[in-house]
Enzyme design. Structure first.
Site, PDB file in Angstrom:
ATOM      1  N   CYS A  61      32.298  23.359  34.647  1.00  0.00           N
ATOM      2  CA  CYS A  61      32.483  23.124  36.079  1.00  0.00           C
ATOM      3  C   CYS A  61      32.391  21.625  36.384  1.00  0.00           C
ATOM      4  O   CYS A  61      31.509  20.945  35.871  1.00  0.00           O
ATOM      5  CB  CYS A  61      31.405  23.890  36.864  1.00  0.00           C
ATOM      6  N   CYS A  65      25.749  20.079  40.209  1.00  0.00           N
ATOM      7  CA  CYS A  65      24.564  20.760  40.746  1.00  0.00           C
ATOM      8  C   CYS A  65      23.433  20.678  39.704  1.00  0.00           C
ATOM      9  O   CYS A  65      23.585  21.201  38.584  1.00  0.00           O
ATOM     10  CB  CYS A  65      24.893  22.212  41.066  1.00  0.00           C
ATOM     11  N   CYS A  68      22.240  23.687  37.554  1.00  0.00           N
ATOM     12  CA  CYS A  68      23.197  24.656  37.016  1.00  0.00           C
ATOM     13  C   CYS A  68      23.580  24.442  35.550  1.00  0.00           C
ATOM     14  O   CYS A  68      24.072  23.362  35.175  1.00  0.00           O
ATOM     15  CB  CYS A  68      24.465  24.666  37.870  1.00  0.00           C
ATOM     16  N   CYS A 105      29.397  41.761  41.687  1.00  0.00           N
ATOM     17  CA  CYS A 105      29.572  40.374  42.141  1.00  0.00           C
ATOM     18  C   CYS A 105      30.175  39.535  41.027  1.00  0.00           C
ATOM     19  O   CYS A 105      29.582  39.401  39.956  1.00  0.00           O
ATOM     20  CB  CYS A 105      28.207  39.837  42.558  1.00  0.00           C
ATOM     21  N   CYS A 136      31.945  41.588  45.641  1.00  0.00           N
ATOM     22  CA  CYS A 136      31.477  40.272  46.071  1.00  0.00           C
ATOM     23  C   CYS A 136      32.058  39.264  45.096  1.00  0.00           C
ATOM     24  O   CYS A 136      32.235  39.581  43.912  1.00  0.00           O
ATOM     25  CB  CYS A 136      29.945  40.225  46.028  1.00  0.00           C
ATOM     26  N   CYS A 196      27.340  36.189  52.174  1.00  0.00           N
ATOM     27  CA  CYS A 196      26.138  36.217  51.335  1.00  0.00           C
ATOM     28  C   CYS A 196      25.755  34.752  51.134  1.00  0.00           C
ATOM     29  O   CYS A 196      26.504  34.002  50.500  1.00  0.00           O
ATOM     30  CB  CYS A 196      26.453  36.884  49.993  1.00  0.00           C
ATOM     31  N   ARG A 268      17.723  39.143  49.306  1.00  0.00           N
ATOM     32  CA  ARG A 268      17.742  39.483  47.881  1.00  0.00           C
ATOM     33  C   ARG A 268      16.710  38.687  47.086  1.00  0.00           C
ATOM     34  O   ARG A 268      16.668  37.447  47.174  1.00  0.00           O
ATOM     35  CB  ARG A 268      19.139  39.256  47.285  1.00  0.00           C
TER      36      ARG A 268
END
Ligand code: SAM
Ligand code: DTB
Ligand code: SF4
Length: 344
Positions: A61, A65, A68, A105, A136, A196, A268
């Site tokens: 990616c 972040c 991550c 998801c 999702c 979400c 959640r």
């Protein structure tokens, strides 16, 4: 700190930051009593919504972040994988459904998806939806047109986290800004999908940052239907690998405050359960968490084993949310979507 305002109207979008901070400052038992009392007014406190995650496109990616493992910038030993085939996704969805998940998801390590990728992702979500599961996806930033395509194809939820406060955001991510997240959330909401949206606890943020993050969510024009509260999974090779662990009671406070601010939302107990004791998870459910990720893996990191979760829910006298609740939710959403389409 101002006194807490008592109101008969639980569902509010006008929370002042000072009120949110006052909730965080309450004695633990007062906070939990208030959260749990409110929780019982809106939900069966023994029912838990169950989602299973699948990483449909892993790693490489371009974003940075700091938490991550999928960022191309960090050396985490993760093997990058291209977008999965539809058949493989359906096989995994069937497996998740047979294990008891009602929502599937699909996560992709994109900054934002290309329209070409969306073609295949739309095939995936249609096939998963045909199984009767809620769908999702979490694919990064979307344009309004992309959000409409996903909504028209029947995607039920879009996950897009604000992660932390606007002030702390720049410490964690430099390749996009907080407003970019809000713009995508707006596009998702305008397209008629359920939102979400939540964040991560344990990245070195202050209690004020936690309060600000929840304040941002609770003052959106509509509360996210699903609010994932992730505890940072400290992955070796990421800049946050050495972050200080969160005080477990402070983590519970976040769940309780989220429950009070957004009483109709599913909160959640998200990433980080593999590092939590059963007792801590039980306390999170008492504080108002009513959704989990189920399955041995999150996206790339471990989750508790299914057998262990099954036993935990049984020990607590809890059960999976029934499919009837899923059908009712979908019927309401479809009616709203049809009205929106007729109006445009
Ligand atoms: N790339 C897309 C995006 O960032 O929006 C979707 C996938 S991304 C992995 C989804 C979410 O997972 C992030 O927003 C973050 O909240 C959460 N996440 C990622 N790594 C995590 C970690 N190590 N611990 C806890 N949560 C994490
Ligand atoms: C969310 O809030 N947490 C999930 C889901 N939404 C996509 C992801 C957690 C990822 C944890 C790190 C990993 O497994 O890669
Ligand atoms: Fe990429 Fe999402 Fe991971 Fe950030 S959180 S690096 S955008 S996959």
């Amino acid at each position: 700190m101002p006194a807490l305002v008592h109101t008969d109207n639980d569902l509010r979008h006008d929370w002042a930051l000072a009120e949110v901070q006052a909730l965080f400052a309450l004695p633990f038992n007062d906070l939990l009593f208030r959260a749990h009392s409110l929780y019982r007014r809106y939900f069966d406190p023994n029912s838990v919504q169950i989602s299973t995650l699948l990483s449909i496109k892993t790693g490489a990616c371009p974003e940075d972040c700091a938490y991550c493992p999928q960022s191309a910038r960090y050396h985490t030993g993760l093997k990058a994988e291209k977008l999965m085939d539809v058949d493989e996704v359906v096989t995994q969805a069937k497996r998740a459904q047979a294990s008891g998940a009602t929502r599937f998801c699909m996560g992709a390590a994109y900054r934002s998806p290309r329209d070409k990728d969306l073609d295949r992702i739309i095939e995936m979500l249609k096939a998963v939806r045909a199984l009767g599961m809620e769908t999702c996806a979490t694919l990064g930033m979307l344009t309004p047109a992309q959000a409409r395509r996903l909504a028209d194809a029947g995607l039920d939820y879009y996950n897009h986290n604000i992660d932390t406060s606007e002030e702390f955001y720049g410490e964690i991510i430099s390749t996009r800004c907080f407003q970019d997240r809000l713009d995508t959330l707006r596009a998702v909401r305008d397209a008629g999908m359920h939102v979400c949206c939540g964040g991560i606890i344990g990245m070195g943020e202050s209690v004020t940052d936690r309060a600000k993050m929840l304040h941002t969510l609770a003052t959106l024009p509509e509360h996210p239907e699903s609010v994932p509260v992730n505890q940072l999974v400290r992955v070796p090779g990421t800049p946050l690998a050495g972050a200080a662990p969160v005080d477990p009671l402070d983590f519970i406070r976040v769940i309780a405050v989220a429950r009070i601010l957004m009483p109709r939302s599913h909160v959640r107990l998200s990433a980080g359960r593999a590092q939590m004791s059963d007792e801590l998870q039980a306390l999170a459910f008492f504080a108002g968490a009513n959704s989990i990720f189920y399955g041995d893996k999150l996206l790339t990191t471990e989750n508790p084993e299914q057998d262990h979760d099954r036993q935990l829910l049984a020990r607590l006298g809890m059960h999976a949310e029934p499919y009837a609740d899923v059908s009712a939710r979908r019927a309401t959403a479809e009616a709203a979507h049809a009205r929106r389409r007729a109006a445009t």
